[in-house]
Design an enzyme around this catalytic site. Structure first.
Site, PDB file in Angstrom:
ATOM      1  N   HIS A   1     -16.945  17.186 -51.036  1.00  0.00           N
ATOM      2  CA  HIS A   1     -17.015  18.434 -51.814  1.00  0.00           C
ATOM      3  C   HIS A   1     -16.116  19.522 -51.238  1.00  0.00           C
ATOM      4  CE1 HIS A   1     -18.449  21.119 -54.783  1.00  0.00           C
ATOM      5  NE2 HIS A   1     -19.708  20.719 -54.844  1.00  0.00           N
TER       6      HIS A   1
ATOM      7  N   ASP B   1     -12.348   6.159 -68.675  1.00  0.00           N
ATOM      8  CA  ASP B   1     -12.021   4.858 -69.272  1.00  0.00           C
ATOM      9  C   ASP B   1     -10.862   4.233 -68.496  1.00  0.00           C
ATOM     10  OD1 ASP B   1     -11.406   2.662 -70.841  1.00  0.00           O
ATOM     11  OD2 ASP B   1     -11.413   3.764 -72.741  1.00  0.00           O
TER      12      ASP B   1
END
Length: 446
Positions: free
Chosen positions: A160, A383
């Site tokens: 992070h 995807d």
């Protein structure tokens, strides 16, 4: 079919590999902004994806090595500054990302049955790097787990301190793009420089920053001897998961119309905060806060460059007493959320950056519910060339509340947060009983 929610063990055929950039990358030290290296963010964001079709792991490694040329800091290692041991930076040395490949005796359908609430057995789906501390873990760790009868689970851990939610989504879409369309350019060029968020010299904290405190997060509220964060961490926690359809969210918004127009986030954040406070049963005079991420990319002057993938957010802060939240309606809570959002101006952001020069300043978790919105990041659209995921969510559940997207249900939101086991059912009840019921007391809550 799974006999319980526990996942079976993973089988690793080989040791994890280090995937390095496939061509030379800049070798330098990357400055991290004060928003990047907050102690509050010293962990990895862990995503879990379920795909109906597997992608060849060599193909994934190849595309990863190519995308790491563009996102080369993720192939580096965190270290402390030689001038200030509390300041983090990235050694862009090209050491590489950890990539593990495994098999699990599980089908896609088996996982979908238990996918609503993460449990500890899910941690098997991400290779655990043996390290002495946070700095020793590579910024990017990936595991691809192939399943029985086809399909795969992809888990990623992205530090992070290098990326926020928007940044992680940008990177993952770049990797997917390189996999599905290897001969085409990336749609977004990453912007690496964090100096645009450097503090002023000398620091100028011109505005109040209520989401922070100079008191360490493990200290108690001096008046009530109570610390929400410490209390929750001391309890056995289990996930609460509540799905809101667009029609249910509209029902909540109608409680505020016509006098107050609000977004889906405004109303759902207010509703969740009020239910959370109600179920934890704090004293009426106790001051509670709602902290939620606010994107600053377009709020700064000048705006952050397109492709900025570092931490480009601050925590907006709404606050009220328990009594105020309990005795007013949803409309009042929504106004508090909206006021907190509107307060995140250019000057407010600059004040926070300057305030964080003082390393004794911490995010005030002692009185707060923290909400992170994953439902508008496009994470569910990932995807790699064989179709979008059947499931997307966190690898684990925590006391930080997540607003998650629902695959195939546009504008639906799943609220996920961990709570003490003895109050989860009550929380889920309050969340699904809309404001008219809550405001008339909880006579029907058992």
């Amino acid at each position: 079919m799974l006999k319980s929610c526990e996942l079976p063990d993973c089988f690793y055929s080989n040791e994890p590999a280090l995937v390095r950039p496939n061509s030379p990358t800049p070798n330098h030290t990357l400055y991290l902004s004060n928003l990047d290296d907050q102690k509050f963010l010293r962990f990895s964001i862990k995503y879990l994806y379920l795909f109906s079709k597997s992608i060849n792991t060599e193909t994934l490694k190849c595309s990863l090595s190519r995308v790491l040329v563009e996102y080369y800091p993720l192939a580096g290692r965190l270290k402390t500054s030689t001038e200030n041991d509390q300041k983090l930076q990235v050694d862009c040395n090209g050491e590489g990302a950890v990539f593990a490949e495994a098999f699990m005796d599980l089908t896609v359908e088996d996982f979908l049955q238990v996918s609503k609430k993460p449990n500890k057995s899910w941690r098997k789906l991400l290779y655990k790097v043996e390290a002495q501390g946070f700095l020793d873990i590579p910024p990017l760790v990936i595991q691809v787990t192939n399943l029985r009868r086809g399909g795969m689970i992809l888990c990623t851990a992205i530090n992070h301190c290098l990326c926020d939610g928007i940044g992680t989504s940008q990177f993952l879409h770049a990797w997917a793009h390189m996999t599905a369309k290897p001969t085409t350019e990336l749609p977004i060029t990453p912007f690496h420089c964090r100096h645009v968020l450097k503090p002023r010299n000398p620091p100028q904290v011109t505005l109040s920053c209520p989401g922070f405190t100079k008191t360490a997060t493990d200290k108690c509220n001096s008046q009530l001897n109570l610390n929400i964060y410490q209390y929750l961490q001391s309890q056995p926690l289990v996930p609460a998961s509540i799905t809101f359809t667009p029609s249910q969210i509209l029902h909540l918004k109608r409680q505020c119309l016509p006098s107050l127009k609000c977004t889906n986030f405004d109303v759902l954040a207010s509703h969740t905060w009020r239910c959370w406070v109600k179920v934890l049963d704090f004293p009426p005079s106790y001051n509670v806060k709602l902290l939620f991420s606010s994107n600053i990319r377009k709020k700064l002057k000048p705006e952050l460059s397109q492709g900025y993938y570092g931490n480009g957010f601050v925590l907006a802060c709404a606050e009220a007493t328990v009594k105020e939240l309990d005795t007013t309606n949803l409309h009042a809570g929504v106004k508090l959320v909206q006021c907190a959002k509107s307060a995140t101006t250019h000057d407010y952001v600059k004040s926070i950056i300057d305030l964080l020069e003082d390393k004794t300043v911490n995010t005030d978790l002692s009185t707060s519910l923290v909400i992170s919105q994953w439902s508008k990041l496009g994470l569910e659209e990932l995807d790699f060339g064989e179709g979008k995921p059947l499931h997307m969510g966190p690898l684990t559940s925590d006391i930080y509340c997540l607003f998650l997207p629902l695959i195939g249900e546009f504008d639906a939101v799943r609220v996920l947060v961990s709570m003490p086991e003895n109050i989860v059912d009550k929380f889920e009840y309050y969340m699904t009983q809309f404001p008219e019921i809550m405001e008339n007391g909880d006579a029907n809550s058992e």
